[in-house]
Design a protein around this motif. Structure first.
Motif, PDB file in Angstrom:
ATOM      1  N   MET A 291       0.830  -1.212   0.000  1.00 32.24           N
ATOM      2  CA  MET A 291       0.000   0.000   0.000  1.00 32.24           C
ATOM      3  C   MET A 291       0.864   1.260   0.000  1.00 32.24           C
ATOM      4  O   MET A 291       0.539   2.228  -0.674  1.00 32.24           O
ATOM      5  N   THR A 292       1.954   1.222   0.770  1.00 40.85           N
ATOM      6  CA  THR A 292       2.857   2.379   0.801  1.00 40.85           C
ATOM      7  C   THR A 292       3.407   2.634  -0.598  1.00 40.85           C
ATOM      8  O   THR A 292       3.474   3.776  -1.063  1.00 40.85           O
TER       9      THR A 292
ATOM     10  N   ARG B 273       0.147  11.010   1.922  1.00 41.54           N
ATOM     11  CA  ARG B 273       0.422   9.696   1.322  1.00 41.54           C
ATOM     12  C   ARG B 273       0.339   8.582   2.365  1.00 41.54           C
ATOM     13  O   ARG B 273      -0.286   7.556   2.166  1.00 41.54           O
ATOM     14  N   SER B 274       0.994   8.818   3.499  1.00 46.36           N
ATOM     15  CA  SER B 274       1.028   7.791   4.536  1.00 46.36           C
ATOM     16  C   SER B 274      -0.354   7.526   5.107  1.00 46.36           C
ATOM     17  O   SER B 274      -0.724   6.378   5.363  1.00 46.36           O
TER      18      SER B 274
ATOM     19  N   SER C 222      -2.356   5.420   2.709  1.00 44.07           N
ATOM     20  CA  SER C 222      -1.955   4.004   2.664  1.00 44.07           C
ATOM     21  C   SER C 222      -2.407   3.274   3.937  1.00 44.07           C
ATOM     22  O   SER C 222      -2.832   2.131   3.886  1.00 44.07           O
ATOM     23  N   LYS C 223      -2.350   3.962   5.087  1.00 43.43           N
ATOM     24  CA  LYS C 223      -2.821   3.337   6.330  1.00 43.43           C
ATOM     25  C   LYS C 223      -4.330   3.059   6.266  1.00 43.43           C
ATOM     26  O   LYS C 223      -4.796   1.981   6.655  1.00 43.43           O
TER      27      LYS C 223
ATOM     28  N   ALA D 236       4.877   2.869   7.199  1.00 40.34           N
ATOM     29  CA  ALA D 236       4.504   4.109   6.534  1.00 40.34           C
ATOM     30  C   ALA D 236       5.727   5.006   6.398  1.00 40.34           C
ATOM     31  O   ALA D 236       6.717   4.887   7.123  1.00 40.34           O
TER      32      ALA D 236
ATOM     33  N   TRP E  88       2.010   1.669  -3.488  1.00 38.25           N
ATOM     34  CA  TRP E  88       0.905   2.066  -4.375  1.00 38.25           C
ATOM     35  C   TRP E  88       0.555   3.538  -4.254  1.00 38.25           C
ATOM     36  O   TRP E  88       0.136   4.159  -5.201  1.00 38.25           O
ATOM     37  N   THR E  89       0.637   4.069  -3.028  1.00 39.26           N
ATOM     38  CA  THR E  89       0.147   5.429  -2.784  1.00 39.26           C
ATOM     39  C   THR E  89       1.257   6.469  -2.982  1.00 39.26           C
ATOM     40  O   THR E  89       1.079   7.623  -2.610  1.00 39.26           O
ATOM     41  N   ARG E  90       2.378   6.045  -3.564  1.00 38.71           N
ATOM     42  CA  ARG E  90       3.501   6.955  -3.819  1.00 38.71           C
ATOM     43  C   ARG E  90       3.086   8.273  -4.470  1.00 38.71           C
ATOM     44  O   ARG E  90       3.549   9.328  -4.097  1.00 38.71           O
TER      45      ARG E  90
END
Lengths: 276, 264
Positions: A129-130, A143-144, A147-148, A224, A132-134
């Motif tokens: 997820m981290t 961003r973090s 992803s969380k 994260a 992917w959400t770059r």
């Protein structure tokens, strides 16, 4: 007629009020016993640990009081990720259940796939997820957070979709026939019969996924990018060998989990008051 | 066996109705075979028979909850489906099917809400129905707070609230104890007198059928077929002690002997 008088302990244990009181007293007693063993370092002797790696309870609490503003900032980040992820995941889970009931062909197959997703461990999910959400935002904190939330969301979907599906389909015998005899439209069957029937099942799902959402948010924070949240503080402080501070955050994590559960229990008791 | 009468009195016309199910091995199972029956407006008619005789199946066909594989049903000259779409069926099932999250009053209002009954007159209508079944004081109770007999009475009030053309009852009292059942039998006759509804009542209890109905359709199993129709020539106003009369016993014996293959 002669009846044998029951012994005082037997009579007491049969009393409903005594049973209720014991439900509170026994866990509290256990807590006190653990606290005493911990504070007097009996636990340290049993498990061969020192006071540095496992600080005394009084020390943990005093660190919490000293760092209360930092702890609150990190708690806010974790609670936000857990609550929003839980909410979105539960809504998606419910919609999946509705689709599975509405289009029976999709039904069981779709739910099996959802359950399979649930088996992916959070430690595997979080880095993905981290990654992917770059590109979601130039701001690392956003961003973090995204992803969380995604991690918590995925974890919350499965338990809701499975329980909600049961809530939509496990109706009283003849309930569907009754609605058919009223020539009720599909929309009316849903809002007047299926949805209210599913409400207790929604709570069953939340009982599992609410504490889970806190754990998932904490684990996701480990991976994260942006350094915030209770989970991240546990990791950072352990790395720096600041075990007392790490334990202060571990205690905070426990409290968040318990608060989530208690709030849920209260809401459930209010909403389902008349169903018992 | 056929039961036909002067066509202008007939409300329900059951014509060569047959129903064949597939069992789980894929074999045909004939649940009903060539049922012919006319029912007049305002009758209290019982469908009586042992389990497997198709009595509930026949009721479900009349209610358009099942489509017959043969023959047809006409109610006031219309298809059962049309009657159902006009919300003219009041059905009482084997269990009360009350919604636990609604109060007694709200349960009675459920079909009325679906019918878009005038919202302002809803409380008045449900109060009227509660009075009919003697549960005025329980309007704001939840189903779980009521006894089984009271719950079934709510079910009856709910079925009657929509002013149905037809009241269909599928073994409504089979789960209740004898005392509650007797009370509801008396109530049922009272309701029938007050409302003049046509009632179709499914039961496996001969005494119950004789006590309540003015006509009994005896169904025999394998395949489910109409084996006799017995007129119950008891006065319309009945009290429980009518069951102690010789005539009542004779009627019970007559019904029992009318099952094909002798007594059951």
């Amino acid at each position: 007629m002669y009846t044998r008088k029951k012994n005082i302990f037997v009579r007491m244990s049969e009393n409903v009020n005594v049973q209720k009181a014991l439900g509170v007293i026994l866990p509290v007693l256990l807590g006190i016993v653990i606290f005493v063993l911990w504070q007097t370092q009996v636990i340290h002797k049993i498990f061969h640990v020192d006071v540095f790696t496992l600080p005394l309870p009084t020390r943990i609490v005093s660190i919490m009081i000293d760092n209360i503003s930092d702890i609150l900032i990190n708690t806010k980040a974790t609670v936000f990720a857990a609550a929003i992820g839980l909410l979105i995941g539960s809504v998606i889970g419910y919609v999946i259940a509705w689709v599975a009931d509405r289009w029976k062909g999709f039904g069981s197959g779709g739910l099996i796939i959802v359950t399979a997703f649930n088996a992916i461990p959070i430690v595997a999910l979080a880095p993905v997820m981290t990654n992917w959400t770059r590109d979601v935002s130039p701001d690392a904190s956003v961003r973090s957070m995204v992803s969380k939330i995604l991690v918590v969301m995925i974890v919350s979907i499965a338990s809701m979709s499975i329980n909600a599906y049961r809530g939509l389909t496990e109706l009283k015998p003849y309930a569907m026939d009754m609605m058919t005899s009223y020539a009720a439209k599909r929309r009316e069957v849903f809002w007047k019969l299926q949805f209210p029937n599913s409400v207790p099942y929604i709570f069953t799902a939340l009982r599992v996924s609410a504490p889970n959402s806190v754990i998932s948010a904490i684990v996701a924070e480990y991976f994260a990018e942006y350094i915030i949240g209770v989970g991240r503080q546990i990791r950072e402080n352990i790395v720096l060998a600041q075990y007392s501070t790490a334990w202060a955050y571990i205690l905070t994590a426990c409290i968040i989990g318990i608060v989530f559960y208690v709030v849920l229990m209260i809401v459930e008791a209010i909403i389902l008051k008349h169903r018992k | 066996m056929e039961e036909r009468m002067n066509s202008k009195d007939v409300q329900i016309h059951i014509n060569h109705v047959g129903m064949t199910f597939k069992d789980n091995k894929g074999n045909d199972m004939e649940a009903l075979k060539d049922i012919n029956l006319d029912i007049k407006k305002g009758e209290f008619i019982s469908l009586l028979g042992p389990s497997g005789c198709g009595k509930t199946t026949l009721l479900r066909i009349i209610a358009d909850l099942l489509k017959p594989t043969k023959g047809s049903v006409r109610i006031d000259g219309m298809m059962p489906r049309e009657i159902r779409m006009q919300q003219k069926f009041g059905i009482v099932f084997q269990s009360p099917v009350l919604l636990d999250w609604r109060t007694v009053r709200k349960n009675i209002e459920l079909p009325l809400e679906i019918m878009h009954y005038d919202a302002q007159r809803l409380p008045e209508r449900s109060a009227e129905m509660l009075k009919l079944v003697g549960l005025e004081e329980f309007a704001n109770h939840y189903p779980k707070q009521l006894s089984g007999g009271m719950q079934q009475r709510v079910g009856i009030a709910r079925a009657l609230g929509i002013e149905p053309e037809l009241l269909l009852m599928d073994e409504p009292f089979s789960a209740l104890d004898e005392f509650t059942k007797e009370k509801l039998h008396v109530d049922m006759l009272d309701i029938w007198e007050k409302t003049n509804k046509t009632i179709i009542f499914v039961t496996h209890n001969i005494q119950e059928a004789v006590f309540l109905s003015n006509r009994i359709c005896v169904l025999s199993p394998h395949p489910g077929r109409l084996s006799a129709v017995v007129d119950v020539d008891l006065p319309k106003k009945r009290t429980l002690d009518i069951r102690d009369t010789l005539h009542f016993s004779e009627l019970v014996a007559k019904v029992r002997n009318s099952f094909e293959g002798g007594s059951l």
